[in-house]
Scaffold this motif. Structure first.
Motif, PDB file in Angstrom:
ATOM      1  N   GLY A   1      44.907  71.210   6.450  1.00 30.66           N
ATOM      2  CA  GLY A   1      45.358  72.636   6.233  1.00 30.66           C
ATOM      3  C   GLY A   1      46.550  72.549   5.285  1.00 30.66           C
ATOM      4  O   GLY A   1      46.544  73.646   4.484  1.00 30.66           O
ATOM      5  N   GLU A   2      47.431  71.775   5.217  1.00 25.65           N
ATOM      6  CA  GLU A   2      48.329  71.693   4.073  1.00 25.65           C
ATOM      7  C   GLU A   2      47.674  71.412   2.510  1.00 25.65           C
ATOM      8  O   GLU A   2      48.247  72.006   1.826  1.00 25.65           O
ATOM      9  CB  GLU A   2      49.213  70.409   4.299  1.00 25.65           C
ATOM     10  CG  GLU A   2      50.426  70.836   5.539  1.00 25.65           C
ATOM     11  CD  GLU A   2      51.204  69.839   5.816  1.00 25.65           C
ATOM     12  OE1 GLU A   2      51.661  68.908   4.752  1.00 25.65           O
ATOM     13  OE2 GLU A   2      51.967  69.803   6.631  1.00 25.65           O
TER      14      GLU A   2
ATOM     15  N   LYS B   1      49.982  66.370   5.282  1.00 29.16           N
ATOM     16  CA  LYS B   1      49.778  65.612   6.840  1.00 29.16           C
ATOM     17  C   LYS B   1      48.595  65.948   7.142  1.00 29.16           C
ATOM     18  O   LYS B   1      48.173  65.246   8.029  1.00 29.16           O
ATOM     19  CB  LYS B   1      51.191  66.354   7.601  1.00 29.16           C
ATOM     20  CG  LYS B   1      52.528  65.963   7.213  1.00 29.16           C
ATOM     21  CD  LYS B   1      53.603  66.388   8.306  1.00 29.16           C
ATOM     22  CE  LYS B   1      54.848  66.036   7.839  1.00 29.16           C
ATOM     23  NZ  LYS B   1      55.495  66.586   6.623  1.00 29.16           N
ATOM     24  N   ASN B   2      47.904  66.977   6.767  1.00 25.13           N
ATOM     25  CA  ASN B   2      46.643  67.474   7.136  1.00 25.13           C
ATOM     26  C   ASN B   2      45.781  68.144   6.277  1.00 25.13           C
ATOM     27  O   ASN B   2      46.629  68.591   5.384  1.00 25.13           O
ATOM     28  CB  ASN B   2      46.632  68.174   8.704  1.00 25.13           C
ATOM     29  CG  ASN B   2      47.718  69.441   8.684  1.00 25.13           C
ATOM     30  OD1 ASN B   2      47.507  70.005   7.470  1.00 25.13           O
ATOM     31  ND2 ASN B   2      48.397  69.743   9.700  1.00 25.13           N
TER      32      ASN B   2
ATOM     33  N   VAL C   1      38.571  70.183   9.876  1.00 26.71           N
ATOM     34  CA  VAL C   1      39.436  71.386  10.247  1.00 26.71           C
ATOM     35  C   VAL C   1      40.632  71.381   9.709  1.00 26.71           C
ATOM     36  O   VAL C   1      41.276  70.284   9.357  1.00 26.71           O
ATOM     37  CB  VAL C   1      39.295  71.675  11.976  1.00 26.71           C
ATOM     38  CG1 VAL C   1      37.802  71.731  12.375  1.00 26.71           C
ATOM     39  CG2 VAL C   1      39.773  70.565  12.740  1.00 26.71           C
ATOM     40  N   GLU C   2      41.469  72.296   9.620  1.00 22.19           N
ATOM     41  CA  GLU C   2      42.797  72.415   9.260  1.00 22.19           C
ATOM     42  C   GLU C   2      43.565  71.253   9.824  1.00 22.19           C
ATOM     43  O   GLU C   2      44.412  70.771   9.077  1.00 22.19           O
ATOM     44  CB  GLU C   2      43.524  73.618   9.336  1.00 22.19           C
ATOM     45  CG  GLU C   2      42.580  74.746   8.333  1.00 22.19           C
ATOM     46  CD  GLU C   2      43.411  75.930   8.149  1.00 22.19           C
ATOM     47  OE1 GLU C   2      44.646  75.876   8.099  1.00 22.19           O
ATOM     48  OE2 GLU C   2      42.793  76.793   7.691  1.00 22.19           O
ATOM     49  N   GLU C   3      43.330  70.912  11.062  1.00 18.36           N
ATOM     50  CA  GLU C   3      44.398  69.995  11.836  1.00 18.36           C
ATOM     51  C   GLU C   3      43.850  68.546  11.641  1.00 18.36           C
ATOM     52  O   GLU C   3      44.592  67.346  11.848  1.00 18.36           O
ATOM     53  CB  GLU C   3      44.053  70.191  13.054  1.00 18.36           C
ATOM     54  CG  GLU C   3      44.988  71.605  13.495  1.00 18.36           C
ATOM     55  CD  GLU C   3      43.917  72.867  13.281  1.00 18.36           C
ATOM     56  OE1 GLU C   3      42.873  72.623  13.229  1.00 18.36           O
ATOM     57  OE2 GLU C   3      44.506  73.836  13.266  1.00 18.36           O
ATOM     58  N   THR C   4      42.728  68.408  10.811  1.00 17.26           N
ATOM     59  CA  THR C   4      42.195  66.841  10.638  1.00 17.26           C
ATOM     60  C   THR C   4      43.340  66.098   9.815  1.00 17.26           C
ATOM     61  O   THR C   4      43.823  66.592   8.816  1.00 17.26           O
ATOM     62  CB  THR C   4      40.822  66.954   9.853  1.00 17.26           C
ATOM     63  OG1 THR C   4      39.951  67.720  10.590  1.00 17.26           O
ATOM     64  CG2 THR C   4      40.227  65.550   9.566  1.00 17.26           C
ATOM     65  N   THR C   5      43.466  65.105  10.144  1.00 18.95           N
ATOM     66  CA  THR C   5      44.250  64.164   9.427  1.00 18.95           C
ATOM     67  C   THR C   5      43.486  62.611   9.160  1.00 18.95           C
ATOM     68  O   THR C   5      42.536  62.601   9.709  1.00 18.95           O
ATOM     69  CB  THR C   5      45.835  63.641  10.272  1.00 18.95           C
ATOM     70  OG1 THR C   5      45.291  62.775  11.560  1.00 18.95           O
ATOM     71  CG2 THR C   5      46.583  64.752  10.746  1.00 18.95           C
TER      72      THR C   5
ATOM     73  N   ASP D   1      41.799  60.792  12.095  1.00 23.07           N
ATOM     74  CA  ASP D   1      40.563  61.535  12.536  1.00 23.07           C
ATOM     75  C   ASP D   1      39.485  60.926  11.908  1.00 23.07           C
ATOM     76  O   ASP D   1      38.192  61.158  12.459  1.00 23.07           O
ATOM     77  CB  ASP D   1      40.733  62.942  12.693  1.00 23.07           C
ATOM     78  CG  ASP D   1      41.971  63.557  13.347  1.00 23.07           C
ATOM     79  OD1 ASP D   1      42.309  62.851  14.537  1.00 23.07           O
ATOM     80  OD2 ASP D   1      42.589  64.430  13.013  1.00 23.07           O
TER      81      ASP D   1
END
Length: 78
Positions: free
Chosen positions: A69-70, A66-67, A26-30, A33
């Protein structure tokens, strides 16, 4: 290409790179994760994304990302 379409394609790339179809990005995945996402896998992932979308990331983008989404933001800007 919409964010949703890009995210689907990025998910497919993650499945291929990490050889794990259970990963859901998902967009918040780093990197924290995804179990095997280390510096070497990051380089492979960036290379595969560049190939899939037909452009090259700038080094400042790779370092500052950073994730997911970026990553999508950068892909959309090309």
């Amino acid at each position: 290409m919409s964010r949703e379409e890009i995210l689907k394609k990025v998910n497919d790339i993650f499945h291929d790179v990490f050889e794990d179809d259970s990963i859901v990005v998902v967009e918040e995945t780093t990197a924290d994760d995804v179990e095997d996402w280390d510096s070497l896998m990051h380089i492979t992932l960036i290379s595969e994304v560049e190939s899939a979308f037909g452009f090259k990331f700038q080094m400042k983008d790779v370092v500052g990302m950073k994730n997911v989404g970026e990553m999508i933001d950068i892909i959309q800007s090309h």
